[in-house]
Design a protein around this motif. Structure first.
Motif, PDB file in Angstrom:
ATOM      1  N   GLU A 163      -0.739  -1.341  -8.850  1.00  0.00           N
ATOM      2  CA  GLU A 163      -0.974  -0.727  -7.352  1.00  0.00           C
ATOM      3  C   GLU A 163      -0.003  -1.410  -6.684  1.00  0.00           C
ATOM      4  O   GLU A 163       0.328  -2.835  -6.870  1.00  0.00           O
ATOM      5  N   ILE A 164       0.852  -0.716  -5.855  1.00  0.00           N
ATOM      6  CA  ILE A 164       1.623  -1.338  -5.165  1.00  0.00           C
ATOM      7  C   ILE A 164       1.338  -1.850  -3.680  1.00  0.00           C
ATOM      8  O   ILE A 164       0.464  -1.085  -3.330  1.00  0.00           O
ATOM      9  N   GLY A 165       2.195  -3.061  -3.320  1.00  0.00           N
ATOM     10  CA  GLY A 165       1.740  -3.501  -1.822  1.00  0.00           C
ATOM     11  C   GLY A 165       3.020  -3.842  -1.283  1.00  0.00           C
ATOM     12  O   GLY A 165       3.958  -4.045  -1.890  1.00  0.00           O
ATOM     13  N   SER A 166       2.837  -3.957  -0.042  1.00  0.00           N
ATOM     14  CA  SER A 166       4.008  -4.521   0.823  1.00  0.00           C
ATOM     15  C   SER A 166       3.551  -5.948   1.733  1.00  0.00           C
ATOM     16  O   SER A 166       2.600  -5.930   2.521  1.00  0.00           O
ATOM     17  N   LEU A 167       4.359  -6.895   1.240  1.00  0.00           N
ATOM     18  CA  LEU A 167       3.843  -8.139   1.854  1.00  0.00           C
ATOM     19  C   LEU A 167       5.135  -8.679   2.813  1.00  0.00           C
ATOM     20  O   LEU A 167       6.351  -8.484   2.396  1.00  0.00           O
ATOM     21  N   PRO A 208      -6.916  -3.373   0.582  1.00  0.00           N
ATOM     22  CA  PRO A 208      -7.786  -4.165  -0.367  1.00  0.00           C
ATOM     23  C   PRO A 208      -7.189  -4.580  -1.613  1.00  0.00           C
ATOM     24  O   PRO A 208      -7.526  -5.446  -2.207  1.00  0.00           O
ATOM     25  N   VAL A 209      -6.074  -4.044  -1.904  1.00  0.00           N
ATOM     26  CA  VAL A 209      -5.018  -4.396  -2.965  1.00  0.00           C
ATOM     27  C   VAL A 209      -4.628  -5.980  -2.701  1.00  0.00           C
ATOM     28  O   VAL A 209      -4.587  -6.658  -3.695  1.00  0.00           O
ATOM     29  N   PHE A 210      -4.646  -6.445  -1.352  1.00  0.00           N
ATOM     30  CA  PHE A 210      -4.187  -7.665  -1.170  1.00  0.00           C
ATOM     31  C   PHE A 210      -5.672  -8.756  -1.160  1.00  0.00           C
ATOM     32  O   PHE A 210      -6.059  -8.914   0.075  1.00  0.00           O
ATOM     33  N   THR A 211      -6.140  -8.967  -2.224  1.00  0.00           N
ATOM     34  CA  THR A 211      -7.044 -10.165  -2.240  1.00  0.00           C
ATOM     35  C   THR A 211      -6.431 -11.235  -2.064  1.00  0.00           C
ATOM     36  O   THR A 211      -5.110 -11.349  -2.110  1.00  0.00           O
TER      37      THR A 211
END
Ligand code: AMP
Ligand code: GLY
Length: 423
Positions: A190-194, A234-237
Motif C-alpha cells: 500500500e502506498i503512502g505519502s510522508l 491507517p496505513v501509517f502505523t
C-alpha cells in the motif's frame, strides 16, 4: 513579516490559506497565484520558473521569506538565486532538488546511502530498456527519468505494453524528461505519502496522508498528479512512520548533505509499505498536491514558524507540530479528459456559497473569466476539502459540497478514502 509564495495550484492555495491565518504575517504575495488565492492575498502574474523576476519581486516587497510551491521552480534554481540575493527561502536548491528532478540520480543516491527501494536498471536507449525487461517479472514499471507532472510512469501488465511504454518515452512524449528511462521492480503493498522538514541540518516529521493516483474509481485508468487524499491514513502505523523516518527521510537528509547539497524545505517521501518494511517509490522536493490540502486543514500549529525555521537553520528550536484529531479529505475536480488532452475554458458555477460545516474549497488550475466568472484549466481545477470527526463524516461533507458545484464539464472520483473506510 512579508511572504512571497511561488506557485498557482491547489497546494499553493492551501498553503496561502494557512499562512494567512498566522498572526506573524503582514503581507502575502502569490506569484502567479490563482483566482482562489486572489481572494486572500495579492497576486502577481509571473511564472514560477521566471527566476530573475521572482527574485526581483521578493526584493520589491521586502520579503522576509519566499516559499517555493512547485518542483519546476526548484529545478529552475529559484532557491539558489534567492540564496545569492540573501533572501531566506523555504525550498531546496536545484542540486538538492535532484532527489525529485532525476529518478536515475535518486536510484544511484539510494544505492550510495543504503536507502531501501526497488531493484532497477537505468537505460539511455529504447533497445537497452527493452533488453532490461528480461531482468524483471511482470507487471513492468517503466519511468521517464525527469519531471512529468506525475504522468511519466507506466505499469505495464505484459512485455508488449512495456515495450510500447518504452517507445512512448523515447519518442519525446515527455520531452527531455523521457530521454532516459528507469525500469524497476514492481512493489506489492500500500502506498503512502510522508512529509519531513529539514533546515540543512535538523529534521522533523511533518504529517502523512494517502493519495489516489489513478484517474478512475477503483484505482483504474492512467496515473494522474493525484485525484484525492485523506489524512490520517491507517496505513501509517506507528511502526511504519518510525521506519520511514529512520530508513528513508533521515538518511536522505544526511546523504544529500554529505553529497554537498544540504536540504532546506520539505521532502515528500512516497513509499510502498511492503511486507519487508517501507521502500521508496520516489522523493519529491516539495509539498504534495493534493496531500498539502488535507495537511493544512489538520495542522493546528502556525505553519509560518516552521517554514521560516527551515530557511534559517533553526528547526531544532521548534516543538513537533500539533495536528487536529479530526480527519480531513480532499476530492479533486478535473476537466473531463484529464490526464489526457482536455479542453480548458469551461465555466465553473456555484462557487459563491456556503458549503457547510468544515468544508473548504481550494482552487487549483482555474483562471478569472469575464464578469467575475471562474474558468477551468485543462486539468485539475478544484479541490473540495472537508474536516470531520472521522473520515466518514469528512467524506460526507466533501461530497455534499461537490454536489453543489455547477460544472458539467468536470468530473471527480467518488471513492476517495475507500481503503480506510473498508478496513
Ligand atoms: P511515481 O510518479 O513514481 O510516484 O509513480 C506513480 C505511481 O505509480 C505511484 O504512485 C504508484 O502507484 C505506481 N508505482 C510507481 N513505482 C512503482 C513500483 N516500483 N511498484 C509498484 N507501483 C509503482
Ligand atoms: N500527489 C502527488 C504529488 O504531489 O506528486
Amino acid at each position: 513579516m512579508n511572504i512571497l509564495l511561488v506557485g498557482s495550484g491547489g497546494r499553493e492555495h492551501a498553503l496561502a490559506w494557512k499562512i494567512k491565518q498566522s498572526p506573524l504575517v503582514k503581507r502575502l504575495v502569490c506569484a502567479p497565484g490563482n483566482p482562489g488565492m486572489a481572494g486572500i492575498a495579492e497576486i502577481r502574474d509571473l511564472k514560477p520558473t521566471e527566476v530573475a523576476r521572482q527574485v526581483m519581486l521578493a526584493q520589491e516587497i521586502a520579503a522576509d521569506l519566499v516559499v517555493i510551491g512547485p518542483e519546476v521552480a526548484v529545478e529552475a534554481g529559484l532557491a539558489d538565486a534567492l540564496e545569492a540575493a540573501g533572501i531566506p527561502c523555504f525550498g531546496p536548491t536545484a542540486a538538492a532538488g535532484m532527489l525529485e528532478s532525476s529518478k536515475a540520480f535518486t536510484k544511484a543516491f539510494c544505492d550510495r546511502h543504503h536507502l531501501p527501494t526497488s531493484q532497477y536498471r537505468i537505460c539511455d536507449t529504447a533497445e537497452e530498456a527493452k533488453a532490461a525487461l528480461s531482468h524483471f517479472e511482470p507487471p513492468y514499471v517503466v519511468k521517464a527519468d525527469g519531471l512529468a507532472a506525475g504522468k511519466g510512469v507506466a505499469i505495464a501488465p505484459d512485455r508488449t505494453a512495456a515495450e510500447a511504454a518504452i517507445d512512448d518515452a523515447f519518442s519525446g512524449h515527455f520531452g527531455a524528461a523521457g530521454a532516459r528511462v528507469v525500469i524497476e521492480e514492481y512493489l506489492e503493498g500500500e502506498i503512502g505519502s510522508l512529509f519531513a522538514l529539514c533546515d540543512g541540518k535538523h529534521s522533523k516529521l511533518f504529517g502523512w496522508a494517502q493519495d489516489h493516483k489513478r484517474v478512475f474509481d477503483g484505482d483504474r485508468g492512467p496515473n494522474t498528479g493525484g485525484m484525492g487524499t485523506y489524512s490520517p491514513a491507517p496505513v501509517f502505523t506507528y511502526d511504519l512512520i518510525e521506519q520511514t523516518r529512520t530508513l528513508l527521510a533521515e538518511p536522505a537528509f544526511k546523504g544529500i548533505a554529505a553529497d554537498g547539497a544540504p536540504y532546506r524545505g520539505v521532502l515528500f517521501v512516497e513509499l510502498m509499505a511492503t511486507r519487508h518494511g517501507p521502500k521508496l517509490i520516489e522523493f519529491n522536493a516539495r509539498f504534495g498536491d493534493p496531500e498539502t490540502q488535507v495537511l493544512m486543514l489538520r495542522l493546528e500549529s502556525d505553519l509560518v514558524p516552521y517554514l521560516m525555521a527551515c530557511a534559517t537553520g533553526r528547526l531544532n528550536e521548534l516543538p513537533d507540530p500539533v495536528w487536529r484529531d479530526e480527519a480531513a479529505i480532499c476530492v479533486v475536480l478535473a476537466t473531463e479528459g484529464y490526464p489526457g488532452p482536455a479542453k480548458a475554458g469551461s465555466v465553473i458555477g456555484g462557487l459563491d456559497q456556503d458549503f457547510g460545516e468544515g468544508v473548504v474549497v481550494f482552487h487549483a488550475g482555474t483562471s478569472a473569466g469575464p464578469d467575475g466568472t471562474v474558468l477551468a484549466g485543462a486539468g485539475r481545477a478544484l479541490n473540495v476539502c472537508a474536516l470531520g470527526r472521522d473520515l466518514a463524516e469528512a467524506r460526507e461533507r466533501a461530497y455534499g459540497a461537490v454536489a453543489l458545484i455547477d460544472w458539467p464539464e468536470g468530473f471527480h472520483r467518488t471513492d476517495i478514502g475507500w481503503r480506510a473506510l473498508g478496513r
